[in-house]
Write an enzyme that holds these catalytic residues in place. Structure first.
Site, mmCIF file in Angstrom:
data_model
loop_
_atom_site.group_PDB
_atom_site.id
_atom_site.type_symbol
_atom_site.label_atom_id
_atom_site.label_comp_id
_atom_site.label_asym_id
_atom_site.label_seq_id
_atom_site.Cartn_x
_atom_site.Cartn_y
_atom_site.Cartn_z
ATOM 1 N N ASP A 1 3.504 2.313 1.122
ATOM 2 C CA ASP A 1 2.362 2.973 1.774
ATOM 3 C C ASP A 1 2.748 4.364 2.286
ATOM 4 O O ASP A 1 3.900 4.614 2.633
ATOM 5 C CB ASP A 1 1.879 2.086 2.939
ATOM 6 N N ASN B 1 -8.303 -1.213 -3.175
ATOM 7 C CA ASN B 1 -8.091 0.177 -3.581
ATOM 8 C C ASN B 1 -9.092 0.636 -4.658
ATOM 9 O O ASN B 1 -9.260 1.834 -4.885
ATOM 10 C CB ASN B 1 -6.653 0.406 -4.080
#
Ligand code: IPE
Ligand code: IPE
Ligand code: MG
Length: 249
Positions: free
Chosen positions: A24, A72
């Site tokens: 991330d 996502n």
């Protein structure tokens, strides 16, 4: 290629057999530099290379990387397009090197949602690295922990309804047999970069007793040394699995 940290890991004994990573911070890395988000994703590819080589050097047997979540898909289509392009590039560029290193790649998730070209590249890297014995690399793409559990439950319910499965026989092992990670040990160590303190729908069943290491480092800056630090942190943990410390009872 050696490092002091690697030497310390050897001396400390048990290396995590299975390491999972929530990669991330690509977007923030780019924004901090006044660059578009996709520049962060591109830079993140180097970190993937570092993590894979570092894990192999440390003696990790399974490395599971969260590369793209089901959620996502809700990002802008331009960003999704860039990520899929990078996935194809990674699969095409790294296939030979991963094969040479003995890394067997598996790509796990709702792969029917990928476009045809990306799907082909993914199939080619899986095919081209099959049989590698140094390490298994799971790339989790279009993956959601809840969706994985729902798929498993649906499959079990179908078998029970058809009379092929006694509902009373459903235990941990039977359920695990229906997960993408069937046959693998649960992760011993979960690393999350960029300092976020959440699981974000990753491996919900498998992380039950995993040790968690969160680092503030943004994914594009992650190197094998950061991975070694996480392993050392893990080696200092006491894993109790709900029991008491040996000798305290
Ligand atoms: C991780 O970086 C990559 C993916 C989730 C695909 P992000 O894109 O989430 O970066 P941040 O969290 O916005 O910084
Ligand atoms: C988790 O990161 C998913 C991946 C690393 C692929 P996100 O950036 O999507 O998660 P949130 O939104 O911070 O929870
Ligand atoms: Mg993020």
């Amino acid at each position: 290629m050696s490092s002091d940290t690697l030497e310390r890991i050897r001396l400390c004994g048990a290396v995590p057999q299975h390491v999972a990573v929530i990669m991330d911070g690509n977007g923030r890395w780019a924004v901090q530099r006044g660059l578009p988000r996709h520049a962060g994703h591109r830079q993140g590819m180097n970190a993937v290379r570092e993590a894979v080589e570092g894990a192999r050097q440390a003696g990790v047997e399974v490395l599971t990387l969260f590369a793209f979540s089901t959620e996502n898909w809700q990002r802008p289509s331009s960003e999704i397009g860039a990520l899929m392009g990078l996935l194809r590039l990674y699969a095409e560029k790294e296939k030979r090197e991963l094969k040479r290193q003995g890394v067997e790649v598996h790509v796990l998730g709702e792969l029917h949602r990928l476009d045809e070209g990306t799907r082909k590249s993914v199939d080619a890297i899986v095919e081209g690295t099959r049989g590698g014995e140094a390490m298994r690399l799971n790339l989790m793409i279009s993956y959601s922990g809840r969706e994985e559990l729902l798929r498993a439950v649906r499959a079990l319910a179908r078998d029970a309804a058809a009379g092929r499965l006694d509902p009373e026989s459903i235990d941990d092992e039977v359920l695990e047999g229906r997960l993408f990670t069937a046959g693998l040990p649960d992760p011993d160590l979960l690393i999350r970069t960029s300092g976020e303190l959440r699981i974000s729908n990753f491996l919900l069943w498998q992380l039950a007793y995993t040790e968690i290491h969160v680092t503030p480092v943004l994914w594009p800056e992650f190197t094998r040394e950061h991975l070694f630090d996480a392993v050392l942190d893990y080696q200092g943990r006491e894993r109790r699995f709900g029991r008491v410390t040996a000798g305290e009872g």
